[in-house]
Design a protein around this motif. Structure first.
Motif: not given
Ligand code: SER
Length: 881
Positions: A236-238, A42, A171, A213, A93, A215, A44, A70
């Protein structure tokens, strides 16, 4: 005009730059200093310490485009790749982050503006749906009152299985680490307007796609059961680049976006498959991306940890290449297209293109040797399964012998609707691990844990025999004052002539003795600054403070020295031929041979091997005086001495000069002049790991012995073939032609024999009800031919059951064939099962044809006697006629 993926990447960055974010580059796929994480999963991850408050960021607002993978741990998409439209191993991302700066309201407003504003992505607002964590009222209110999303399109998502924080809207980075509630934005691919959250939940997995997303990082999970609050509230966005591209390019599947379409088209040129929706094409397109980026981040395929993830992905891609009929080595050829397709994100690949291609090519060449064979075995085992379960033993065999990662085997099985017995597979793996541990323990020096506090001066460079004082004696790992006859032990001296195993050179052997006693030294090892002489006392008693002579076996030492000096010559020759970049990866110097591992990606041709031998032997014939000097490290570097990058050197180093041909840092022992080596002969070359080659060679008398052995071997063969040794090849060629001719003749004769058998069998035909029934026993016939007869009879005779048996010594095989019109009433496999049950044999097959075998021929004759009656009963039961 639709935006290209490369433009979308840029637009995202422009937007957040406008919102005063600092753009920083993606971090590596290999997480820096974070053992809790296999690969970066991710955006972050690289900021973990900032979120946890352990470090302070220079910029409170950051935006990135992060390479993510992943394929393991908490987030694993490997199995889904190719089978869903939205999953990838590798993806990019897009993310914006705030470290104690803005929080919920701004993060949500930014996301909404970028997605819906006409100046940016311009997505119709009514296409977007929102989820929030069940009791996160603050976020709910922001969406409803500030952004003005209609409440029916804001859905609260709670915890699963009553476990706190076990929610899609909470998350977590991994089993530990930063975490927090999140809000997700979904894009609605459907045309029909949905009215409420219930309908959303029903359709969530197909028409709705999560695109962003956000977070709210507020917690740190420190264990399975414990979560603590963090000092700062962070964002934290993704947003998956491939998903947002699909939305903006108006396609449903990520595999239909510009990047993937170009990759897939390029791959399709290697196969006859022209349907660009083919699953294998998608999987290969996904996998070339992950593999290229993993290698660019300095991981090579191996059997462990990250290297094994890479190997698994490569091998899975190769299997799919095989499946769609690609015959050539193709995978590495996809890299250059990938680089051009990826736009700015391709830069990192461009810099390492040659390395990536080489590694992929080597891995492909290596695996192609076993892929085909392994697949044949796997397919035939799948055919044989009765219960749709592949045995753990087979899965393990494929893994162990053919290098099939379990997910590759699972991938094949999945296509055939077969499951794997994972429990038994794991138990085979465990057994193997245990055995290798036992081996390791066995080879580990049993006395390695001893701690001895003294220093031993090594005098063995110049002297073969020195007078030494016994300082410590260990027997069975315990320090003792004396050692008795026939006892094994370790003796520590103040000074020695024995070279302790190091730098690849094995240790000396010899003896420690005085007038009364003799201790045979079988091995010598370093223990800190001292040297342990490991062996057995064969006479007298040796006590601490005794004086002894330590004397090495000179012939043995000399044999080692030949190989050590030859290793230096070999190393220099390799650099001459393959370039200075090759680097030593391992070396073993013994009294019988030498082994040298080095990095080199291409295979070594026979002509190159001969060239190496030529160069080394030339230096041997030049009979060069080997000079050894002690220099300070700087001086040695100036002389361009070869050193092992990984080694820590002292400030004064020992440098071995063989003229200017070879200058190398080395602590080992060497011959005085190269001529002593006599002869250098390579006896083997192999590949020990991806990109690492191994050369094994012999020297001196051993090299001559080796050549004699080869001569004798050739001589024996020529005697056997009755020809001169230079004509062996011709002779074998002729024999091969004769054999092929004979095989053809045999097969014609066998056909004839088979035809006459068939005639005979038809002549003696029997009946069960109105069905033609043939049962016959052959003796010492070939199973393959018998099977042919069954197929032929099935073709010729309508409405028939054929049971043929071949008895060969003490065992038998059976083929049963049934014409297809009967399979609703009786099947070949059913008859086979009955016979196998009675005879304790093994068999399998399909409804119309089955094969089996066993050893209990006595029981077989009984069951055969009754088989006709049994068939008759079955048919009646099934109301045949
Ligand atoms: N860390 C969150 C995710 O990966 C948002 O970036 O979904």
């Amino acid at each position: 005009m639709k935006k290209s993926t490369n433009e979308i990447r840029q637009k995202f960055l422009n937007f957040f730059e406008k919102k005063r974010h600092v753009i920083i580059p993606s971090s590596s796929l290999v997480p820096y200093n974070d053992p809790t994480l296999l690969f970066t999963n991710a955006g972050m991850n690289q900021f973990k310490d900032f979120f946890l408050g352990q470090k302070k960021s220079n910029h409170p607002r950051i935006a990135t485009i992060q390479r993510c993978l992943r394929t393991g741990g908490k987030h694993n998409d490997l199995e889904n790749v190719g089978y869903t439209s939205k999953h990838h191993t590798f993806f990019e991302m897009l993310g914006n982050f705030s470290f104690g700066d803005y929080f919920k309201k701004e993060a949500i407003s930014y996301a909404w503006e970028l997605l819906t504003s006409q100046n940016w992505f311009n997505i119709p607002q009514n296409k977007l749906w929102i989820t929030v964590y069940e009791n996160d009222n603050e976020t709910y209110e922001i969406w409803k009152n500030i952004i003005k999303v209609p409440p029916e399109r804001i859905i609260r998502i709670g915890d699963k299985n009553n476990l706190k924080y076990n929610s899609e809207n909470f998350w977590q980075m991994g089993d530990t680490g930063p975490c927090g509630p999140c809000t997700e934005i979904f894009y609605d691919y459907g045309a029909q307007i949905l009215k409420n959250s219930l309908e959303f939940l029903e359709n969530k997995n197909n028409r709705f796609v999560e695109i962003w997303n956000i977070v709210f990082i507020q917690f740190n999970r420190i264990s399975k059961t414990k979560i603590i609050s963090l000092p700062n509230k962070c964002i934290d966005t993704g947003m998956g680049l491939e998903r947002i591209s699909a939305v903006l390019q108006d396609v449903y599947s990520n595999y239909n976006i510009d990047i993937f379409q170009k990759l897939i088209k390029n791959i399709s040129q290697y196969t006859i498959i022209k349907d660009l929706n083919n699953v294998s094409l998608k999987i290969i397109a996904d996998h070339i991306r992950s593999c290229a980026y993993i290698i660019a981040d300095n991981i090579s395929p191996s059997n462990e940890y990250r290297g094994y993830v890479l190997r698994r992905i490569i091998r899975r891609a190769l299997r799919h290449g095989h499946k769609i009929g690609i015959k050539e080595n193709f995978f590495y050829k996809l890299v250059s297209n990938l680089i051009s397709v990826m736009g700015d994100a391709g830069d990192i690949l461009r810099q390492k293109q040659e390395k990536i291609e080489k590694i992929l090519e080597t891995e492909e060449i290596q695996f192609s040797h076993t892929l085909d064979k392994g697949l044949k075995i796997l397919h035939s085992e799948i055919e044989k399964t009765h219960d749709h379960i592949l045995s753990g033993k087979t899965a393990f065999y494929l893994y162990d012998t053919f290098g099939f990662p379990i997910d590759l085997t699972a991938d094949v099985c999945r296509e055939k609707n077969i499951k794997i017995d994972y429990i038994s597979y794991e138990s085979y793996k465990k057994k193997q691990r245990e055995q290798s541990n036992i081996r390791k323990k066995f080879y580990k020096n049993y006395n390695e844990d001893i701690i001895v506090n003294n220093t031993c001066v090594f005098q063995g460079y110049k002297q073969y025999k020195v007078k030494s004082l016994v300082q410590f004696i260990f027997v069975k790992n315990v320090s003792v004052k004396k050692i008795m006859p026939n006892e094994d032990g370790i003796i520590f001296l103040d000074t020695t002539s024995f070279y302790a195993e190091s730098g690849g050179q094995i240790s000396d052997i010899g003896r420690l003795y005085n007038e009364e006693s003799c201790f045979i030294v079988q091995n010598t090892k370093k223990y800190g600054k001292t040297v342990g002489h490991i062996g057995k006392l064969i006479s007298g008693i040796i006590k601490v403070n005794n004086y002894l002579y330590s004397e090495i076996d000179r012939d043995y030492r000399h044999s080692i020295e030949l190989n050590h000096s030859a290793t230096h010559l070999l190393h220099a020759a390799l650099r001459k031929i393959f370039g200075e970049n090759i680097s030593q990866k391992g070396s073993l110097v013994t009294d019988t041979h030498l082994r040298f591992d080095f990095s080199h990606h291409k295979s070594i041709e026979r002509a190159q091997i001969q060239q190496i031998e030529y160069i080394v032997n030339m230096q041997i014939r030049n009979n060069i005086l080997i000079k050894i000097k002690e220099l300070n490290l700087e001086e040695a570097k100036k002389q361009q001495a070869i050193a092992l990058f990984e080694n820590q050197y002292q400030s004064i180093v020992r440098v071995v000069f063989i003229n200017n041909f070879s200058i190398e840092l080395c602590g080992g022992t060497h011959v005085k002049r190269t001529g002593e080596i006599g002869l250098f002969k390579i006896i083997n070359q192999s590949s020990v790991a991806s990109g690492i080659k191994r050369i094994e060679a012999v020297t001196g008398q051993k090299a001559i012995d080796y050549l004699h052995k080869k001569d004798n071997y050739l001589e024996d063969i020529s005697l056997f073939l009755n020809c001169n040794s230079f004509y062996i090849k011709e002779k074998i060629k002729k024999l091969t032609v004769t054999i092929t001719d004979l095989e053809k003749k045999i097969s014609i004769l066998q056909e004839k024999e088979n035809i006459s058998h068939i005639k005979q069998l038809i002549k003696n035909i029997d009946y069960v009800q109105d069905i033609k029934f043939i049962k016959n026993i052959f003796y010492n016939y070939e199973h393959k031919l018998m099977k042919k007869i069954v197929y032929q009879l099935k073709k010729e005779l309508k409405n028939s059951i054929i049971i043929l048996i071949n008895i060969n010594n003490n065992h038998f095989t059976i083929v049963i064939g049934i014409t297809k019109n009967l399979i609703n009433d009786i099947t070949a496999i059913k008859i086979m099962n009955i016979i196998m049950k009675e005879t304790n044999g093994k068999g399998g097959g399909k409804k119309d044809i089955a094969e089996g075998g066993g050893v209990n021929t006595k029981k077989l004759s009984i069951v055969l006697k009754n088989i006709k009656v049994w068939i008759d009963t079955q048919l009646k039961k099934n109301n045949y006629l």
